[in-house]
Design an enzyme around this catalytic site. Structure first.
Site, PDB file in Angstrom:
ATOM      1  CG  HIS A 138      -0.557  -0.202   2.591  1.00  0.00           C
ATOM      2  ND1 HIS A 138       0.135   0.767   3.070  1.00  0.00           N
ATOM      3  CD2 HIS A 138      -0.057  -1.337   3.323  1.00  0.00           C
ATOM      4  CE1 HIS A 138       0.798   0.420   4.309  1.00  0.00           C
ATOM      5  NE2 HIS A 138       0.779  -0.768   4.475  1.00  0.00           N
ATOM      6  N   GLY A 158       2.886  -5.364  13.669  1.00  0.00           N
ATOM      7  CA  GLY A 158       2.010  -4.337  12.742  1.00  0.00           C
ATOM      8  C   GLY A 158       0.716  -5.100  12.537  1.00  0.00           C
ATOM      9  CG  ASP A 213       4.686  -0.546   3.281  1.00  0.00           C
ATOM     10  OD1 ASP A 213       5.451  -0.620   4.292  1.00  0.00           O
ATOM     11  OD2 ASP A 213       4.053  -1.380   2.949  1.00  0.00           O
ATOM     12  CB  THR A 265      -5.799  19.213  11.438  1.00  0.00           C
ATOM     13  OG1 THR A 265      -6.008  17.692  11.472  1.00  0.00           O
ATOM     14  CG2 THR A 265      -6.646  20.076  10.839  1.00  0.00           C
TER      15      THR A 265
END
Length: 543
Positions: A11, A174, A310, A500
């Site tokens: 991903h 994980g 990743d 944010t």
């Protein structure tokens, strides 16, 4: 020499270019395709490549595919333990084996013989150990999985990696955290940070039980036994309301994860004697655990690569090849490695959109005035961030002194109300307000205790447990942000602004001007600061 790194197998597909040892560009595919995380982590999607991100990285570096000395693909199918024919995992491996040809098709002119397979956890390790601001260090990688392992512990000495431990699958911290994420009604391989946030609302009353099921081993690894999550709290469907039982489960898993990570880093410190630790892998995005490792662990310094998940293996793969070809990597000096636009390009977008806008003489002061008036500002400045954190390039900003702004921003973004929002603060002022976590902390990857005297003054950024995930701002690296913060403090007495990510729920962070205008037009944001220009909602709708 010139190297392209590619992450594609699971991903968060991403690409990065390293030229002459320098990080030139890095970006996630989701910023271009507008698909959150780029794709879902299924074997069926393993063929999908970060074609748009790779093409942009090459253009940014002034390269064509034939100019590349090598391409790093952050997965080595030769390391996979082959499963019976028909297993979906075998399909993933088949796609990975053919990745050189897929890449040559996606990037015309690339010689598939130049593609090198870099083991997934080696790429993770390089993304931290070779990008860190120090040369020699211990390195710990924890994530869901790679080819056949879920963890790597080692050290870098003069750019060379020595692997000291690696935990074989199916044992994985994980994947365990992904499992509980799904059990609690969130999207696995996506919403793990929600579990971390929910944990603050619960008590770790299942900790003793989980200590029996999740434990470390003498060889630097760990074991994760099958866990019956329903015995702790009933499974939730997506969007269902959580109960105290679910918060207690989240708190228990979070607490056990922290304990196991502490045991792993203590083992690593005993074997290496290093003073510094670099972290990578998806688990390294758990900022609560990171702070505990720094606070209670044996290492004097802990550095986390801002794209630790990743997507960061694209950068790590490229750095690993650069090192293997004899080039010394230059440390990462910031996460602003994505797309940027000139003032003229931004102005042209505003003209096309036919919205009224101004160009203030002092943008920083103008935005500070809007924030002081309790308006929400969409802030789009410079090159976009690499990684999942908004770091003052693609951000939503607000006044921290009004408690209602937490709910207000969560409504703007369309997300759960238990989710915290974060503060940005001048590096020079951080220690006056925040304790425990490190300063500087430019990548928002640690939590800090909010001084009790400040909690009532900046309630919007104080989590239920009295902590905040802080981003410190240096005038040297972020002069515009620093001026805005100084101006806001002069107006309000508060040296903190809410920060944010500039996006709405389920959408990737805003990346280009069209994204910014669409987000501004579809959500109740008051002001858009697009480069040097200001667009005010009240003026847009007054037309």
């Amino acid at each position: 020499m010139r190297f392209l790194g590619i992450n594609a197998i699971f991903h968060d597909p991403a690409a990065a270019v390293v030229a002459d040892g320098r990080i030139v560009a890095a970006a996630e595919e989701e910023r271009f395709s507008r698909r959150k995380h780029g794709k879902r982590p299924l074997a069926f999607s393993a063929w999908e490549l970060p074609e748009l991100a790779a093409a942009w990285c090459l253009t940014e570096a002034g390269l064509s595919p034939e100019d590349l000395d090598a391409v790093a693909y952050s997965y080595d199918p030769a390391l996979v333990v082959r499963r019976p024919e028909g297993d979906w995992e075998d399909l993933r491996t088949r796609y990975a084996v053919r990745a050189p040809n897929f890449l040559a098709t996606a990037l015309p002119g690339l010689d598939p013989a130049r593609v090198r397979f870099v083991p997934h956890h080696v790429a993770h390790a390089a993304s931290a150990g070779l990008a860190a601001p120090f040369r020699d260090c211990a390195v710990l990688v924890c994530d869901g999985r790679g080819e056949n392992v879920s963890h790597l512990a080692g050290r870098y000495r003069d750019g060379e990696l020595e692997v000291l431990a690696a935990q074989e699958l199916p044992h994985s911290l994980g994947l365990m955290y992904e499992d509980v994420t799904q059990h609690l009604g969130f999207l696995r391989s996506s919403d793990e940070y929600k579990v971390m946030a929910l944990a603050s609302y619960g008590r770790p009353r299942h900790l003793e039980s989980l200590r029996e099921l999740i434990r470390t081993t003498e060889d630097g690894g760990f074991r994760v036994e099958p866990i019956d999550w329903n015995s702790y709290a009933k499974a939730l469907s997506r969007g269902s309301p959580w109960t105290p039982d679910h918060a207690d489960l989240a708190a228990s898993v979070q607490a056990r994860l922290e304990e196991v990570l502490l045991e792993l880093v203590r083992w690593l410190h005993e074997r290496t004697g290093e003073r510094r630790l670099a972290l990578a892998g998806g688990v390294a995005l758990n900022c609560v655990a990171n702070t505990r490792l720094l606070d209670e662990g044996p290492f004097e310094e802990v550095w986390v690569q801002p794209a630790a998940g990743d997507s960061g293996t694209a950068l790590g793969g490229a750095l690993h090849l650069a090192q293997a070809y004899g080039e010394r990597a230059t440390p990462m000096i910031g996460a602003d490695l994505g797309r940027g636009f000139t003032d003229e390009e931004l102005g042209a977008w505003l003209d096309v959109a036919r919205v009224p806008y101004t160009r203030p003489a002092d943008l920083a002061d103008a935005v500070a005035a809007e924030l002081a008036a309790d308006r929400i500002v969409a802030w789009f400045q410079g090159r976009s961030e690499y990684g999942p954190r908004a770091l003052g390039r693609r951000s939503l900003l607000a006044h921290p002194g009004h408690a209602r702004n937490t709910e207000r921003l969560n409504d703007v973004k369309g997300r759960e109300q238990f989710r915290p929002i974060a503060p940005m603060v001048l590096e020079s002022r951080a220690r006056d307000i925040f304790t425990r976590g490190p300063v500087p902390s430019p990548y928002m990857l640690f939590v800090h205790e909010v001084d009790p005297a400040w909690r009532e003054r900046i309630p919007a950024v104080v989590h239920v447990d009295g902590t905040a995930r802080v981003q410190t701002v240096s005038p040297r690296s972020e002069p515009l942000l620093a001026r805005m913060l100084s101006s806001f403090e002069a107006r309000t007495g508060l040296p903190v602004v809410v920060n944010t990510s500039l996006n709405t729920a389920g959408r990737p962070m805003v990346d280009d001007p069209r994204d910014a205008l669409e987000c501004f037009g579809s959500s109740p944001v008051d002001v858009l600061a697009l480069g040097p220009y200001l667009v005010r909602r009240r003026e847009v709708f007054a037309q």
